[in-house]
Design a protein around this motif. Structure first.
Motif, PDB file in Angstrom:
ATOM      1  N   UNK A 176       0.896  -1.653   0.084  1.00 28.83           N
ATOM      2  CA  UNK A 176       0.087   0.296  -0.041  1.00 28.83           C
ATOM      3  C   UNK A 176       0.926   1.635  -0.231  1.00 28.83           C
ATOM      4  N   UNK A 177       2.363   0.872   0.098  1.00 27.09           N
ATOM      5  CA  UNK A 177       2.873   2.087   0.192  1.00 27.09           C
ATOM      6  C   UNK A 177       3.768   2.715  -0.847  1.00 27.09           C
ATOM      7  N   UNK A 178       3.439   1.982  -2.135  1.00 24.31           N
ATOM      8  CA  UNK A 178       3.923   2.435  -3.532  1.00 24.31           C
ATOM      9  C   UNK A 178       2.436   2.684  -4.048  1.00 24.31           C
ATOM     10  N   UNK A 179       1.282   2.102  -3.347  1.00 22.78           N
ATOM     11  CA  UNK A 179      -0.100   2.093  -4.293  1.00 22.78           C
ATOM     12  C   UNK A 179      -0.126   3.544  -4.925  1.00 22.78           C
ATOM     13  N   UNK A 180       0.411   4.807  -4.804  1.00 16.60           N
ATOM     14  CA  UNK A 180      -0.100   5.801  -5.779  1.00 16.60           C
ATOM     15  C   UNK A 180       1.637   5.951  -6.583  1.00 16.60           C
ATOM     16  N   UNK A 181       2.531   5.015  -6.865  1.00 16.06           N
ATOM     17  CA  UNK A 181       3.372   5.732  -7.390  1.00 16.06           C
ATOM     18  C   UNK A 181       3.395   4.274  -9.244  1.00 16.06           C
ATOM     19  N   UNK A 182       3.451   5.031  -9.902  1.00 13.15           N
ATOM     20  CA  UNK A 182       3.122   4.322 -11.210  1.00 13.15           C
ATOM     21  C   UNK A 182       3.940   3.683 -11.491  1.00 13.15           C
ATOM     22  N   UNK A 183       3.703   2.573 -12.422  1.00  8.31           N
ATOM     23  CA  UNK A 183       4.430   1.418 -12.815  1.00  8.31           C
ATOM     24  C   UNK A 183       5.917   1.747 -13.314  1.00  8.31           C
ATOM     25  N   UNK A 184       6.685   2.277 -13.444  1.00  8.78           N
ATOM     26  CA  UNK A 184       8.274   2.519 -13.732  1.00  8.78           C
ATOM     27  C   UNK A 184       8.527   3.168 -12.518  1.00  8.78           C
ATOM     28  N   UNK A 185       8.063   4.221 -11.614  1.00 11.45           N
ATOM     29  CA  UNK A 185       8.124   4.764 -10.649  1.00 11.45           C
ATOM     30  C   UNK A 185       8.765   3.204  -9.416  1.00 11.45           C
TER      31      UNK A 185
END
Length: 298
Positions: free
Chosen positions: A130-139
Motif C-alpha cells: 500500500x505504501x507504493x499504491x500511489x506510484x506509477x508502474x515505472x516508479x
C-alpha cells in the motif's frame, strides 16, 4: 677417448644457447595527464548529475517540494530520532527548501530505520504494498529494483501552470490516458509542473551501524529532497549518496551535494531538466575551482 670427446663436443653444440638475462625494469611507468579543463569537468559532472537525479518523464520539469518539509523519524531511540530529524530540517532550511517546525504539522518526509525483524530489504516492499499504491508502474520498478540497504520514493503531483491538480483522464478507448487541454499563459509558461508532496526513506538499522547520526541525516536529506537513487560505481565527485557503498564515505554533505539541492530549488518550477543539470554542474565546478572541494571523511 676420441669417440667420447667427439660425443661431448656434439652434445655441447646441440645444447640450446642460454637466453641472455634481461634486467627487470624496477621503475614504474608514470603517465602524466593534465587536469581536466573547466568545460570537461562541467560536462563530466553534468552527466553524473543526470545519473543521480532521476530524469522526469515526458519532458516534465524535475520534481521538488513546493512547501517547507515536515519531518518525522521512526525506528530509533527518541533522542537519536530527534537529532536526525533536526539535522534534516536544518539542511532543508540552509539549502533553500524550508522546514515546518510546528509540532502539529503533517509529516511530508518520513525516515524509518527498519529492525532486523523486518527481514532483508528485498522483503520490505512488493508491487502490491500500500505504501507504493500511489506510484506509477515505472516508479515502482525503480523502488523495487534498488539494491542495498535502502528503499526510497517520492510522491509526485502533476499540476498545471496555475498550480491546479492535473490528473490523467481515460480516453474514449479506455486504454491510453489523455490529459485535459491546458492553455498556457504565454509561450514561456509550462504546460505542467511537478511537485514532490511526500517522501519516504527506509534504512536497514543493521546497515546504519557505524555511521554517525549526522551522516545518516545528510544521506536521508538527499534521498527525500531529490528524486534520486543510490550511486553505483566510482563517483566523479564526493557525495553522501555513496554512504553505504564507498570505503571512505564523506563525513557530511559535500559541495556537490549542496549544489544539487540548491540549484534545483533555486530554479523555477518551469526550468527544464537540462537547465537544472547544467546549473548544478556549473555550481559544482565553481566550488571546486575556488578550492572549497568536497569534504571527505578522514
Amino acid at each position: 677417448m676420441r669417440r667420447i670427446a667427439g660425443l661431448v663436443l656434439a652434445l655441447s653444440l646441440a645444447a640450446p644457447v642460454a637466453a641472455q638475462e634481461v634486467p627487470l625494469r624496477t621503475t614504474p611507468e608514470i603517465i602524466v595527464r593534465p587536469p581536466p579543463t573547466e568545460a570537461e569537468r562541467h560536462r563530466e559532472l553534468r552527466e553524473f548529475t543526470r545519473t543521480v537525479i532521476r530524469p522526469p518523464r515526458l519532458h516534465q520539469p524535475v520534481a521538488k517540494f513546493a512547501f517547507p518539509v515536515c519531518v518525522t523519524v521512526l525506528g530509533l531511540a527518541p533522542q537519536d530520532a530527534a537529532v536526525i530529524a533536526e539535522r534534516i530540517r536544518a539542511n532543508a532550511e540552509a539549502l533553500g527548501v524550508g522546514a515546518d517546525r510546528s509540532p502539529t504539522c503533517v509529516p511530508t518526509v518520513r525516515v524509518a530505520f527498519m529492525a532486523p525483524a523486518a527481514g532483508p530489504p528485498e522483503s520490505w516492499l512488493s508491487s502490491e504494498s500500500p505504501q507504493l499504491a500511489h506510484l506509477a508502474g515505472y516508479q515502482k520498478e525503480r523502488v523495487l529494483g534498488e539494491a542495498g540497504p535502502v528503499r526510497a520514493w517520492n510522491r509526485i503531483a502533476v499540476r498545471d501552470a496555475l498550480g491546479n491538480a492535473f490528473r490523467p483522464q481515460l480516453g474514449d478507448q479506455q486504454r491510453f490516458p489523455t490529459y485535459t487541454e491546458i492553455q498556457p499563459l504565454s509561450a514561456s509558461d509550462p504546460i505542467v509542473t511537478t511537485e514532490i508532496t511526500g517522501a519516504a526513506v527506509l534504512i536497514s538499522r543493521e546497515a546504519a551501524q557505524g555511521f554517525t547520526l549526522g551522516q545518516l541525516a545528510d544521506y536521508a536529506t538527499l534521498r527525500v529532497l531529490l528524486g534520486t537513487g543510490a550511486v553505483e560505481g566510482d563517483a566523479p565527485a564526493p557525495t553522501m549518496l555513496t554512504l553505504f557503498t564507498a570505503p571512505a564515505p564523506p563525513a557530511e554533505l559535500t559541495d556537490f551535494d549542496k549544489a544539487m539541492v540548491r540549484e534545483l530549488y533555486d530554479a523555477s518550477f518551469a526550468a527544464s531538466a537540462r537547465r537544472v543539470y547544467n546549473d548544478i554542474a556549473r555550481a559544482a565546478v565553481a566550488s571546486e575551482r575556488s578550492g572549497a572541494g568536497g569534504k571527505q571523511a578522514p
